[in-house]
Enzyme design. Structure first.
Site, PDB file in Angstrom:
ATOM      1  N   HIS A  92      -2.154   4.658  -1.855  1.00  0.00           N
ATOM      2  CA  HIS A  92      -1.870   4.387  -3.271  1.00  0.00           C
ATOM      3  C   HIS A  92      -3.076   3.922  -4.073  1.00  0.00           C
ATOM      4  O   HIS A  92      -3.959   3.241  -3.551  1.00  0.00           O
ATOM      5  CB  HIS A  92      -0.764   3.326  -3.384  1.00  0.00           C
ATOM      6  CG  HIS A  92       0.568   3.794  -2.904  1.00  0.00           C
ATOM      7  ND1 HIS A  92       1.450   4.484  -3.711  1.00  0.00           N
ATOM      8  CD2 HIS A  92       1.171   3.693  -1.695  1.00  0.00           C
ATOM      9  CE1 HIS A  92       2.544   4.766  -3.016  1.00  0.00           C
ATOM     10  NE2 HIS A  92       2.397   4.305  -1.782  1.00  0.00           N
ATOM     11  N   ASP A 130       0.421   2.736   4.000  1.00  0.00           N
ATOM     12  CA  ASP A 130       0.676   1.557   3.152  1.00  0.00           C
ATOM     13  C   ASP A 130       0.433   0.259   3.921  1.00  0.00           C
ATOM     14  O   ASP A 130       1.149  -0.732   3.734  1.00  0.00           O
ATOM     15  CB  ASP A 130       2.123   1.571   2.629  1.00  0.00           C
ATOM     16  CG  ASP A 130       2.370   2.682   1.626  1.00  0.00           C
ATOM     17  OD1 ASP A 130       1.409   3.390   1.262  1.00  0.00           O
ATOM     18  OD2 ASP A 130       3.532   2.842   1.208  1.00  0.00           O
ATOM     19  N   HIS A 144       4.497   6.711   7.935  1.00  0.00           N
ATOM     20  CA  HIS A 144       5.772   5.977   7.982  1.00  0.00           C
ATOM     21  C   HIS A 144       6.828   6.724   7.178  1.00  0.00           C
ATOM     22  O   HIS A 144       6.526   7.710   6.502  1.00  0.00           O
ATOM     23  CB  HIS A 144       5.605   4.528   7.533  1.00  0.00           C
ATOM     24  CG  HIS A 144       5.284   4.344   6.080  1.00  0.00           C
ATOM     25  ND1 HIS A 144       4.085   4.714   5.527  1.00  0.00           N
ATOM     26  CD2 HIS A 144       6.011   3.824   5.054  1.00  0.00           C
ATOM     27  CE1 HIS A 144       4.088   4.424   4.233  1.00  0.00           C
ATOM     28  NE2 HIS A 144       5.250   3.891   3.917  1.00  0.00           N
ATOM     29  N   ASP A 167       8.139   8.540  -0.438  1.00  0.00           N
ATOM     30  CA  ASP A 167       6.910   9.000  -1.104  1.00  0.00           C
ATOM     31  C   ASP A 167       5.850   9.451  -0.096  1.00  0.00           C
ATOM     32  O   ASP A 167       4.780   9.923  -0.490  1.00  0.00           O
ATOM     33  CB  ASP A 167       6.362   7.921  -2.058  1.00  0.00           C
ATOM     34  CG  ASP A 167       5.946   6.646  -1.350  1.00  0.00           C
ATOM     35  OD1 ASP A 167       6.749   6.091  -0.580  1.00  0.00           O
ATOM     36  OD2 ASP A 167       4.795   6.198  -1.563  1.00  0.00           O
ATOM     37  N   HIS A 168       6.156   9.342   1.205  1.00  0.00           N
ATOM     38  CA  HIS A 168       5.233   9.801   2.250  1.00  0.00           C
ATOM     39  C   HIS A 168       5.772  11.012   3.022  1.00  0.00           C
ATOM     40  O   HIS A 168       5.001  11.708   3.668  1.00  0.00           O
ATOM     41  CB  HIS A 168       4.912   8.654   3.224  1.00  0.00           C
ATOM     42  CG  HIS A 168       4.249   7.493   2.538  1.00  0.00           C
ATOM     43  ND1 HIS A 168       2.942   7.144   2.744  1.00  0.00           N
ATOM     44  CD2 HIS A 168       4.722   6.622   1.602  1.00  0.00           C
ATOM     45  CE1 HIS A 168       2.630   6.114   1.968  1.00  0.00           C
ATOM     46  NE2 HIS A 168       3.692   5.775   1.276  1.00  0.00           N
ATOM     47  N   HIS A 171       8.847   6.214   4.519  1.00  0.00           N
ATOM     48  CA  HIS A 171       9.232   6.102   3.106  1.00  0.00           C
ATOM     49  C   HIS A 171       9.145   7.457   2.392  1.00  0.00           C
ATOM     50  O   HIS A 171       8.268   8.267   2.688  1.00  0.00           O
ATOM     51  CB  HIS A 171       8.373   5.068   2.388  1.00  0.00           C
ATOM     52  CG  HIS A 171       8.736   3.658   2.760  1.00  0.00           C
ATOM     53  ND1 HIS A 171       7.888   2.596   2.586  1.00  0.00           N
ATOM     54  CD2 HIS A 171       9.880   3.157   3.297  1.00  0.00           C
ATOM     55  CE1 HIS A 171       8.491   1.491   2.999  1.00  0.00           C
ATOM     56  NE2 HIS A 171       9.694   1.805   3.451  1.00  0.00           N
ATOM     57  N   HIS A 190       4.585  -3.152   7.131  1.00  0.00           N
ATOM     58  CA  HIS A 190       5.206  -2.515   5.960  1.00  0.00           C
ATOM     59  C   HIS A 190       6.530  -1.872   6.402  1.00  0.00           C
ATOM     60  O   HIS A 190       7.571  -2.069   5.794  1.00  0.00           O
ATOM     61  CB  HIS A 190       4.238  -1.485   5.406  1.00  0.00           C
ATOM     62  CG  HIS A 190       4.717  -0.734   4.208  1.00  0.00           C
ATOM     63  ND1 HIS A 190       4.897  -1.311   2.982  1.00  0.00           N
ATOM     64  CD2 HIS A 190       5.060   0.577   4.063  1.00  0.00           C
ATOM     65  CE1 HIS A 190       5.325  -0.390   2.121  1.00  0.00           C
ATOM     66  NE2 HIS A 190       5.429   0.760   2.755  1.00  0.00           N
TER      67      HIS A 190
HETATM   68 FE    FE Z   1       4.006   4.363  -0.262  1.00  0.00          FE
HETATM   69 ZN    ZN Z   2       5.649   2.850   1.975  1.00  0.00          ZN
END
Ligand code: FE
Ligand code: ZN
Length: 258
Positions: free
Chosen positions: A170, A132, A57, A61-62, A59, A113
């Site tokens: 995570h 996530d 996805h 941090d990905h 985001h 998410h």
């Molecule tokens: Fe994440």
């Molecule tokens: Zn995420």
């Protein structure tokens, strides 16, 4: 067929999963939020090539490291068609099968998410990379989707074989298990898992991967039909819950405040 999987830690609690095929010296990374750990690994392993990048996805941090890795290695970038993914080469919506490291990976749509969120499942090796969506003893927050979408997505993942190894992004397991204990205080498997994961974390070890079987027995978000979970939630919220979907929504909202 042998694929070794290592966790490259990033940020405070992300893992970049690195899949390695030693027979061809090719590797693949899932959700590289940061390029640096992957580039460092490649530097330490001369002769290895990063062939593919799998994104679940959009985001940061990905995807934060995708463009830099693409530029440095020419890796093919797979990601959700519905979302803005840097340098994406292969657009996925779920239902496709892609070849990565000579293995078939099924793409599963798991909105909730985010709306375009996808998971990657390799049946022969029993591997699931779910970003996530499903976490060890928990699930992702509902940033874009509805409780209904997330509930259906989790059901889809819970229907995979019990032995499936669950590689989420995570290290949230300990906190998730504390909530699981609150939601289902009589579940001995949750208590045992909390004890085990506490020991691992104190020793600096990671708590992943999980398995589908373990999640079904100790993840409250997959246990929305368990009488004790419903009763605890009803007591906490001082209201009645009549169906699994509203129990899921109630649990998710409780976890957000927990
Ligand atoms: Fe994440
Ligand atoms: Zn995420």
């Amino acid at each position: 067929m042998m694929i070794q999987i290592d966790a490259l830690p990033a940020f405070s609690d992300n893992y970049l999963w690195l899949l390695q095929d030693a027979s061809t010296c090719r590797c693949t990374v899932v959700d590289p939020g940061d390029a640096a750990p992957v580039l460092a690994w490649l530097q330490a392993h001369p002769g290895w090539q990063l062939s593919d990048i799998l994104v679940t996805h959009h985001h940061f941090d990905h995807v934060g490291g995708v463009a830099e890795l693409k530029q440095a290695t020419g890796a093919r970038v797979h990601g959700p068609a519905m979302e803005k993914i840097p340098e994406r080469d292969v657009d996925l919506i779920g239902g496709e099968t892609i070849k990565v490291l000579d293995q078939d990976f099924q793409v599963i749509a798991v909105p909730g998410h985010t709306l375009g969120h996808i998971a990657y499942y390799q049946a022969d090796l029993s591997l699931l990379f779910c970003g996530d969506t499903l976490f060890a003893a928990g699930c992702g927050r509902l940033f874009e989707g509805t409780p209904q979408q997330m509930h259906a997505s989790l059901q889809r993942l819970a229907a995979l074989p019990d032995t499936t190894r669950v590689y989420c992004t995570h290290e949230y397991t300990l906190n998730n298990l504390r909530f699981a204990c609150a939601a289902e205080p009589g579940n001995e498997q949750i208590k045992a898992r909390l004890q085990q994961v506490s020991e691992w974390r104190e020793a600096g070890q990671i708590s992943l991967p999980s398995t589908v079987a373990l999640e079904k027995s100790s993840n409250p978000f997959l246990r929305t039909d368990v009488p004790e979970v419903i009763a605890t939630l009803e007591q906490n919220d001082s209201k009645r819950y009549d169906d699994a979907l509203s129990v899921f929504a109630g649990l998710r909202a409780w976890k957000d405040r927990f």
